[in-house]
Scaffold this motif. Structure first.
Motif, PDB file in Angstrom:
ATOM      1  N   GLY A  79       1.206  -1.500  -0.391  1.00  0.00           N
ATOM      2  CA  GLY A  79       0.185   0.099   0.447  1.00  0.00           C
ATOM      3  C   GLY A  79       1.138   1.357   0.207  1.00  0.00           C
ATOM      4  N   ALA A  80       2.196   1.046  -0.111  1.00  0.00           N
ATOM      5  CA  ALA A  80       2.847   2.547  -0.561  1.00  0.00           C
ATOM      6  C   ALA A  80       2.681   3.302  -1.681  1.00  0.00           C
ATOM      7  CB  ALA A  80       4.536   1.660   0.119  1.00  0.00           C
ATOM      8  N   PHE A  81       1.955   4.150  -1.565  1.00  0.00           N
ATOM      9  CA  PHE A  81       0.679   4.516  -3.050  1.00  0.00           C
ATOM     10  C   PHE A  81       1.979   5.709  -3.148  1.00  0.00           C
ATOM     11  CE2 PHE A  81      -2.660   1.961  -1.756  1.00  0.00           C
ATOM     12  CZ  PHE A  81      -2.575   1.272  -3.053  1.00  0.00           C
ATOM     13  N   LYS A  82       1.589   6.290  -4.460  1.00  0.00           N
ATOM     14  CA  LYS A  82       2.320   7.488  -4.849  1.00  0.00           C
ATOM     15  C   LYS A  82       0.619   8.095  -5.732  1.00  0.00           C
ATOM     16  CE  LYS A  82       6.085   5.436  -4.164  1.00  0.00           C
ATOM     17  NZ  LYS A  82       6.109   4.424  -3.350  1.00  0.00           N
ATOM     18  N   VAL A  83       1.005   9.582  -6.173  1.00  0.00           N
ATOM     19  CA  VAL A  83       0.096  10.299  -6.879  1.00  0.00           C
ATOM     20  C   VAL A  83       0.967  10.197  -8.571  1.00  0.00           C
ATOM     21  CG1 VAL A  83      -1.188  11.348  -5.537  1.00  0.00           C
ATOM     22  CG2 VAL A  83       0.235  12.041  -5.859  1.00  0.00           C
ATOM     23  N   ASP A  84       0.084   9.739 -10.189  1.00  0.00           N
ATOM     24  CA  ASP A  84       0.470  10.664 -11.036  1.00  0.00           C
ATOM     25  C   ASP A  84       1.006  11.900 -11.649  1.00  0.00           C
ATOM     26  OD1 ASP A  84      -1.564  10.499 -11.990  1.00  0.00           O
ATOM     27  OD2 ASP A  84      -1.474   8.562 -13.314  1.00  0.00           O
ATOM     28  N   GLY A 144      -2.965  13.258 -10.875  1.00  0.00           N
ATOM     29  CA  GLY A 144      -3.459  13.058  -9.516  1.00  0.00           C
ATOM     30  C   GLY A 144      -3.959  11.718  -9.281  1.00  0.00           C
ATOM     31  N   SER A 145      -4.029  10.530  -9.812  1.00  0.00           N
ATOM     32  CA  SER A 145      -4.062   9.486  -9.781  1.00  0.00           C
ATOM     33  C   SER A 145      -3.432   8.308  -8.474  1.00  0.00           C
ATOM     34  CB  SER A 145      -4.879   8.562 -10.621  1.00  0.00           C
ATOM     35  OG  SER A 145      -5.515   9.507 -11.916  1.00  0.00           O
ATOM     36  N   MET A 146      -4.004   7.857  -7.168  1.00  0.00           N
ATOM     37  CA  MET A 146      -3.512   7.370  -6.881  1.00  0.00           C
ATOM     38  C   MET A 146      -3.199   6.303  -7.828  1.00  0.00           C
ATOM     39  SD  MET A 146      -5.392   7.281  -3.366  1.00  0.00           S
ATOM     40  CE  MET A 146      -3.969   6.438  -2.256  1.00  0.00           C
ATOM     41  N   VAL A 147      -1.728   5.463  -7.770  1.00  0.00           N
ATOM     42  CA  VAL A 147      -1.147   4.812  -8.373  1.00  0.00           C
ATOM     43  C   VAL A 147       0.435   3.945  -7.375  1.00  0.00           C
ATOM     44  CG1 VAL A 147      -1.074   5.791 -10.635  1.00  0.00           C
ATOM     45  CG2 VAL A 147       0.789   6.322  -8.764  1.00  0.00           C
ATOM     46  N   ASN A 148       0.881   2.595  -7.883  1.00  0.00           N
ATOM     47  CA  ASN A 148       1.892   2.206  -6.628  1.00  0.00           C
ATOM     48  C   ASN A 148       2.941   3.222  -7.674  1.00  0.00           C
ATOM     49  OD1 ASN A 148       2.240   0.776  -9.173  1.00  0.00           O
ATOM     50  ND2 ASN A 148       2.059  -1.132  -8.734  1.00  0.00           N
ATOM     51  N   VAL A 159      -8.889  10.321  -7.701  1.00  0.00           N
ATOM     52  CA  VAL A 159      -7.749  11.744  -7.846  1.00  0.00           C
ATOM     53  C   VAL A 159      -7.674  12.368  -6.973  1.00  0.00           C
ATOM     54  CG1 VAL A 159      -7.275  13.313  -9.484  1.00  0.00           C
ATOM     55  CG2 VAL A 159      -8.797  11.240 -10.067  1.00  0.00           C
ATOM     56  N   ILE A 160      -7.058  12.425  -6.361  1.00  0.00           N
ATOM     57  CA  ILE A 160      -6.032  13.900  -5.823  1.00  0.00           C
ATOM     58  C   ILE A 160      -6.237  15.235  -5.940  1.00  0.00           C
ATOM     59  CG2 ILE A 160      -5.075  14.591  -3.895  1.00  0.00           C
ATOM     60  CD1 ILE A 160      -5.895  11.643  -2.895  1.00  0.00           C
ATOM     61  N   PRO A 161      -6.663  15.946  -5.651  1.00  0.00           N
ATOM     62  CA  PRO A 161      -7.011  17.232  -6.354  1.00  0.00           C
ATOM     63  C   PRO A 161      -5.367  17.901  -6.293  1.00  0.00           C
ATOM     64  CG  PRO A 161      -8.522  17.102  -4.641  1.00  0.00           C
ATOM     65  CD  PRO A 161      -8.068  15.988  -4.708  1.00  0.00           C
ATOM     66  N   PRO A 162      -5.240  18.679  -7.495  1.00  0.00           N
ATOM     67  CA  PRO A 162      -3.722  19.497  -6.619  1.00  0.00           C
ATOM     68  C   PRO A 162      -3.461  20.652  -5.953  1.00  0.00           C
ATOM     69  CG  PRO A 162      -4.894  19.953  -8.708  1.00  0.00           C
ATOM     70  CD  PRO A 162      -5.385  18.815  -8.666  1.00  0.00           C
ATOM     71  N   ASP A 163      -4.746  20.662  -5.572  1.00  0.00           N
ATOM     72  CA  ASP A 163      -4.390  21.915  -4.230  1.00  0.00           C
ATOM     73  C   ASP A 163      -4.958  21.502  -3.395  1.00  0.00           C
ATOM     74  OD1 ASP A 163      -7.376  21.573  -4.569  1.00  0.00           O
ATOM     75  OD2 ASP A 163      -7.692  23.543  -4.849  1.00  0.00           O
ATOM     76  N   ALA A 164      -5.013  20.290  -3.152  1.00  0.00           N
ATOM     77  CA  ALA A 164      -5.766  18.842  -1.644  1.00  0.00           C
ATOM     78  C   ALA A 164      -3.740  19.798  -0.616  1.00  0.00           C
ATOM     79  CB  ALA A 164      -5.906  18.005  -1.379  1.00  0.00           C
ATOM     80  N   THR A 165      -4.052  19.738   0.771  1.00  0.00           N
ATOM     81  CA  THR A 165      -3.579  20.994   1.740  1.00  0.00           C
ATOM     82  C   THR A 165      -3.500  19.253   2.766  1.00  0.00           C
ATOM     83  OG1 THR A 165      -5.635  21.004   2.584  1.00  0.00           O
ATOM     84  CG2 THR A 165      -4.227  22.752   1.930  1.00  0.00           C
ATOM     85  N   ASP A 166      -4.571  18.263   2.842  1.00  0.00           N
ATOM     86  CA  ASP A 166      -4.373  17.037   3.906  1.00  0.00           C
ATOM     87  C   ASP A 166      -5.561  16.507   3.154  1.00  0.00           C
ATOM     88  OD1 ASP A 166      -4.166  16.171   6.841  1.00  0.00           O
ATOM     89  OD2 ASP A 166      -6.026  15.753   6.803  1.00  0.00           O
ATOM     90  N   ILE A 167      -4.487  15.029   3.492  1.00  0.00           N
ATOM     91  CA  ILE A 167      -5.527  13.842   2.497  1.00  0.00           C
ATOM     92  C   ILE A 167      -5.843  13.099   4.060  1.00  0.00           C
ATOM     93  CG2 ILE A 167      -5.379  12.042   1.214  1.00  0.00           C
ATOM     94  CD1 ILE A 167      -3.202  13.685  -0.285  1.00  0.00           C
ATOM     95  N   SER A 168      -6.694  12.434   3.846  1.00  0.00           N
ATOM     96  CA  SER A 168      -6.966  11.046   5.035  1.00  0.00           C
ATOM     97  C   SER A 168      -7.740   9.449   4.625  1.00  0.00           C
ATOM     98  CB  SER A 168      -8.101  11.951   6.286  1.00  0.00           C
ATOM     99  OG  SER A 168      -8.759  11.339   7.091  1.00  0.00           O
ATOM    100  N   ILE A 169      -7.039   8.842   5.009  1.00  0.00           N
ATOM    101  CA  ILE A 169      -7.668   7.907   4.885  1.00  0.00           C
ATOM    102  C   ILE A 169      -8.550   7.178   5.702  1.00  0.00           C
ATOM    103  CG2 ILE A 169      -7.139   4.992   3.162  1.00  0.00           C
ATOM    104  CD1 ILE A 169      -5.323   6.788   2.002  1.00  0.00           C
TER     105      ILE A 169
END
Length: 262
Positions: free
Chosen positions: A118-123, A126-130, A141-151
């Motif tokens: 589960g070591a993900f990145k963003v391409d 902005g998509s979560m990828v391995n 898809v993570i917005p480019p201006d996101a200041t905090d991400i919570s899972i």
């Protein structure tokens, strides 16, 4: 020719398989999400010289018979899906699974594969990828201006964006389970493919219907235990040596027989 030569050779080949399996486990001791393997064996057929129960007189029978084994063969290399330890990384995109289940990813050709890494990145989109750029399914898809991400433990993904006071949900990470994970095909790169033996994939929400929960900021380490693997390596080497000595002894016995003519 003495049967022991061929019998011992099967033992040497079997122990080489065990050592090869152990070597792969040790090589991946620091591979995130790696699951160790175990070589399994069974004895070969037997040369029956006298069956148990054969009459030895009018009133007696042989209680055991005489059967000489012909060696050993590998029957399976079983993948063990016990949980590895969790390592805290504090990376918001690192996600570990506590319990059963796999992340589903998609290859460039559309093939669905499964992983515990589960070591993900963003391409660049902005998509979560391995680490190889394979997208998580369903796509997040993570917005480019996101200041905090919570899972969340249930896979809910939320972000905080500038000017917002509340987090916005942008997706849901799901997990996939199989009735027989050991039947999955190991593709390499910490990826597995569905097979007829694994059963059909069953997708669901983390924490529901026996699926594990997610831990953000952690990764699952390999479940390889070095002490166990080194012990297996030693026993495999000793067994290999013992079988080689059987071949040497058989050869010496044949040489003795050949020298009888002199």
């Amino acid at each position: 020719m003495m049967q022991s030569l061929y019998t011992a050779s099967t033992g040497m080949l079997g122990m080489q398989t065990q050592i090869d399996t152990t070597a792969n486990n040790i090589a991946n001791v620091n591979t995130i999400g790696f699951k160790k393997s175990r070589a399994e064996f069974s004895d070969l057929m037997y040369k029956v010289m006298s069956y148990a129960g054969t009459a030895t007189s009018d009133v007696t029978k042989s209680p055991t018979g005489i059967e000489v084994g012909l060696g050993v063969r590998p029957t399976a290399i079983n993948k063990i899906f016990s949980e590895g330890s969790l390592k805290q990384t504090d990376n918001q995109l690192d996600v570990a699974i506590t319990g059963r289940g796999f992340f589903k990813l998609e290859l460039p050709d559309g093939t669905e594969v499964y992983s515990r890494n589960g070591a993900f990145k963003v391409d660049d989109n902005g998509s979560m990828v391995n680490s190889d750029g394979y997208k998580l399914v369903p796509e997040i898809v993570i917005p480019p201006d996101a200041t905090d991400i919570s899972i969340g433990t249930d896979g809910t993904v939320t972000v905080v964006q500038p000017g917002q006071t509340q987090a916005t949900q942008i997706g849901q990470i799901t997990l996939t389970n199989f009735i027989n994970p050991a039947g999955l095909h190991s593709r390499g790169d910490n990826l597995y493919l569905e097979t007829d033996s694994s059963g059909q994939p069953v997708e669901g929400t983390p924490g529901v219907d026996g699926l594990g929960v997610l831990r953000q900021g952690f990764v699952e380490l390999s479940n390889v235990e070095l002490v166990v693997e080194l012990t297996d390596l030693i026993t495999g080497q000793r067994a290999y040596d013992s079988n080689s000595k059987v071949i040497t002894t058989s050869d010496e016995m044949l040489q003795t027989t050949n020298n009888l003519k002199r």
